[in-house]
Motif scaffolding. Structure first.
Motif, short mmCIF file in Angstrom:
data_model
loop_
_atom_site.label_atom_id
_atom_site.label_comp_id
_atom_site.label_asym_id
_atom_site.label_seq_id
_atom_site.Cartn_x
_atom_site.Cartn_y
_atom_site.Cartn_z
N ASP A 168 5.19 -2.00 -1.55
CA ASP A 168 4.76 -0.93 -2.45
C ASP A 168 5.04 -1.29 -3.91
OD1 ASP A 168 4.10 1.27 -0.39
OD2 ASP A 168 6.12 0.65 0.18
N ILE A 169 6.20 -1.88 -4.15
CA ILE A 169 6.56 -2.27 -5.51
C ILE A 169 5.58 -3.32 -6.05
CG2 ILE A 169 8.30 -3.48 -6.88
CD1 ILE A 169 9.10 -0.62 -6.26
N VAL A 170 5.29 -4.33 -5.23
CA VAL A 170 4.40 -5.41 -5.67
C VAL A 170 2.97 -4.89 -5.84
CG1 VAL A 170 3.37 -7.61 -4.98
CG2 VAL A 170 5.83 -7.22 -4.69
N ALA A 171 2.49 -4.10 -4.89
CA ALA A 171 1.14 -3.56 -4.99
C ALA A 171 1.00 -2.66 -6.22
CB ALA A 171 0.79 -2.78 -3.73
N ALA A 172 1.99 -1.80 -6.45
CA ALA A 172 1.93 -0.90 -7.61
C ALA A 172 1.95 -1.68 -8.92
CB ALA A 172 3.09 0.08 -7.56
N ALA A 173 2.67 -2.78 -8.94
CA ALA A 173 2.70 -3.60 -10.16
C ALA A 173 1.32 -4.14 -10.49
CB ALA A 173 3.69 -4.75 -9.97
N HIS A 174 0.62 -4.65 -9.48
CA HIS A 174 -0.74 -5.16 -9.69
C HIS A 174 -1.69 -4.04 -10.10
CE1 HIS A 174 -0.55 -9.38 -8.16
NE2 HIS A 174 0.54 -8.92 -7.58
N LEU A 175 -1.68 -2.94 -9.35
CA LEU A 175 -2.62 -1.87 -9.63
C LEU A 175 -2.36 -1.20 -10.97
CD1 LEU A 175 -3.19 -0.11 -6.19
CD2 LEU A 175 -4.31 -2.12 -7.17
N SER A 176 -1.11 -1.15 -11.40
CA SER A 176 -0.81 -0.50 -12.67
C SER A 176 -1.43 -1.25 -13.85
CB SER A 176 0.70 -0.37 -12.86
OG SER A 176 1.32 -1.64 -12.99
N VAL A 177 -1.49 -2.57 -13.76
CA VAL A 177 -2.13 -3.34 -14.83
C VAL A 177 -3.63 -3.07 -14.84
CG1 VAL A 177 -2.56 -5.63 -15.79
CG2 VAL A 177 -0.37 -5.15 -14.71
N LEU A 178 -4.24 -3.10 -13.67
CA LEU A 178 -5.68 -2.83 -13.58
C LEU A 178 -5.99 -1.40 -14.00
CD1 LEU A 178 -6.23 -4.65 -10.21
CD2 LEU A 178 -7.22 -5.35 -12.39
N ASP A 179 -5.09 -0.47 -13.68
CA ASP A 179 -5.30 0.92 -14.07
C ASP A 179 -5.26 1.08 -15.58
OD1 ASP A 179 -5.65 3.71 -13.44
OD2 ASP A 179 -3.53 4.02 -13.93
N TYR A 180 -4.41 0.32 -16.24
CA TYR A 180 -4.36 0.37 -17.70
C TYR A 180 -5.74 0.09 -18.29
CZ TYR A 180 -2.90 -0.53 -22.52
OH TYR A 180 -2.77 -0.48 -23.89
N PHE A 181 -6.43 -0.89 -17.68
CA PHE A 181 -7.76 -1.29 -18.18
C PHE A 181 -8.89 -0.49 -17.53
CE2 PHE A 181 -5.08 -5.01 -19.05
CZ PHE A 181 -5.42 -5.26 -20.38
N SER A 182 -8.57 0.64 -16.92
CA SER A 182 -9.57 1.56 -16.33
C SER A 182 -10.43 0.91 -15.27
CB SER A 182 -10.47 2.14 -17.45
OG SER A 182 -9.72 2.79 -18.44
N GLU A 183 -9.83 0.05 -14.45
CA GLU A 183 -10.59 -0.68 -13.45
C GLU A 183 -10.55 -0.05 -12.05
OE1 GLU A 183 -12.67 -3.03 -13.72
OE2 GLU A 183 -12.35 -3.77 -15.76
N ILE A 184 -9.83 1.06 -11.89
CA ILE A 184 -9.70 1.66 -10.56
C ILE A 184 -10.31 3.06 -10.55
CG2 ILE A 184 -8.11 2.36 -8.73
CD1 ILE A 184 -6.16 0.27 -9.74
N GLY A 185 -11.27 3.27 -9.67
CA GLY A 185 -11.88 4.60 -9.49
C GLY A 185 -11.09 5.37 -8.45
N TRP A 186 -10.02 6.00 -8.86
CA TRP A 186 -9.09 6.64 -7.93
C TRP A 186 -9.74 7.70 -7.06
CZ3 TRP A 186 -4.73 4.19 -7.21
CH2 TRP A 186 -4.16 3.45 -8.26
N ALA A 187 -10.77 8.37 -7.55
CA ALA A 187 -11.39 9.45 -6.78
C ALA A 187 -11.97 8.95 -5.46
CB ALA A 187 -12.49 10.12 -7.61
N ASN A 188 -12.28 7.67 -5.39
CA ASN A 188 -12.84 7.10 -4.16
C ASN A 188 -11.78 6.75 -3.12
OD1 ASN A 188 -15.51 7.11 -5.24
ND2 ASN A 188 -15.00 5.27 -6.41
N TYR A 189 -10.50 6.86 -3.50
CA TYR A 189 -9.42 6.43 -2.61
C TYR A 189 -8.31 7.48 -2.62
CZ TYR A 189 -12.04 2.24 -3.79
OH TYR A 189 -13.06 1.35 -4.03
N PRO A 190 -8.53 8.63 -1.98
CA PRO A 190 -7.55 9.74 -2.08
C PRO A 190 -6.17 9.41 -1.54
CG PRO A 190 -9.24 10.18 -0.39
CD PRO A 190 -9.71 9.00 -1.18
N ALA A 191 -6.08 8.69 -0.41
CA ALA A 191 -4.75 8.35 0.12
C ALA A 191 -4.03 7.38 -0.81
CB ALA A 191 -4.88 7.75 1.53
#
Length: 227
Positions: A168-191
């Motif tokens: 979880d720590i490693v995955a969140a680290a990767h996703l947090s960088v991508l999220d900064y750059f608006s690369e994740i459409g969270w609405a498509n992945y509710p869980a």
């Protein structure tokens, strides 16, 4: 040296994983933000690979230099007799290792090496504007990985099972960088979104939310704990 020092680059996922894990372990440390691509970067003299993160700390009155994500997470596990971010259950331990390897290899190669190269490395190294074809390829690869994470989190409380782990720590680290750059459409992945909000609300995440990349504002929801 009485205080641990972490040499890191704020938008390096491995550096973020180290910061999150150290914060979760409540290890006091000072941050030394570095630029690994510059010839005078101090990390070059601390780690033969020249890669961040690098932790300098003391152990039995000796200075200890712990290089890169795997070693730092392992050092944190070795500090305690109880399981920290590596579950005691054999299945979940194996699953944690599998997922960490997934992010360290496939996710890094297929997503970070493309999207973060275009969005982050090119501006830093003055390599020109992002290429549309590369961005499309990186975003398609990202969707594939997010779908797999969504499936796991539809069945589990955390990525590897019943409790938070290194995965979880490693995955969140990767996703947090991508999220900064608006690369994740969270609405498509509710869980996945619910999982990320749980992690984002933990105290260890606070310093990450204050990071800023020169010339790029974060996604509007980047600092929101409930978005």
């Amino acid at each position: 040296m009485s205080v641990s020092v972490l040499f890191h680059f704020a938008f390096d996922p491995a550096s973020r994983a180290a910061r999150l894990a150290l914060g979760e372990a409540k290890v006091a440390f000072e941050e030394n933000a570095v630029k690994p691509w510059e010839p005078d970067c101090p990390v070059a003299t601390l780690n033969p690979s020249g890669m961040t993160p690098v932790l300098q700390t003391t152990a039995n009155s000796r200075v200890l230099t712990v290089c890169e994500q795997t070693a730092i997470l392992g050092w944190l596990e070795d500090r305690t007799k109880d399981a920290f971010l590596m579950p005691s259950d054999p299945f979940e331990r194996a699953e944690t290792r599998r997922l960490v390897s997934w992010f360290d290899r496939r996710f890094t190669d297929e997503v970070d090496a493309v999207l973060l190269h275009e969005r982050m490395e090119k501006p830093l190294l003055r390599l020109g504007p992002p290429e549309a074809r590369a961005l499309r390829a990186g975003r398609e690869a990202l969707k594939h990985h997010l779908v797999m994470m969504e499936a796991l989190l539809g069945e589990r409380d955390w990525l590897a099972g019943r409790r938070m782990s290194q995965a979880d720590i490693v995955a969140a680290a990767h996703l947090s960088v991508l999220d900064y750059f608006s690369e994740i459409g969270w609405a498509n992945y509710p869980a996945l979104k619910t999982w990320y909000m749980k992690l984002k609300s933990r105290p260890c995440f606070r310093t990450l939310l204050s990071d800023r990349f020169p010339g790029v504002a974060p996604a509007g929801h980047y600092t929101d704990l409930d978005f």
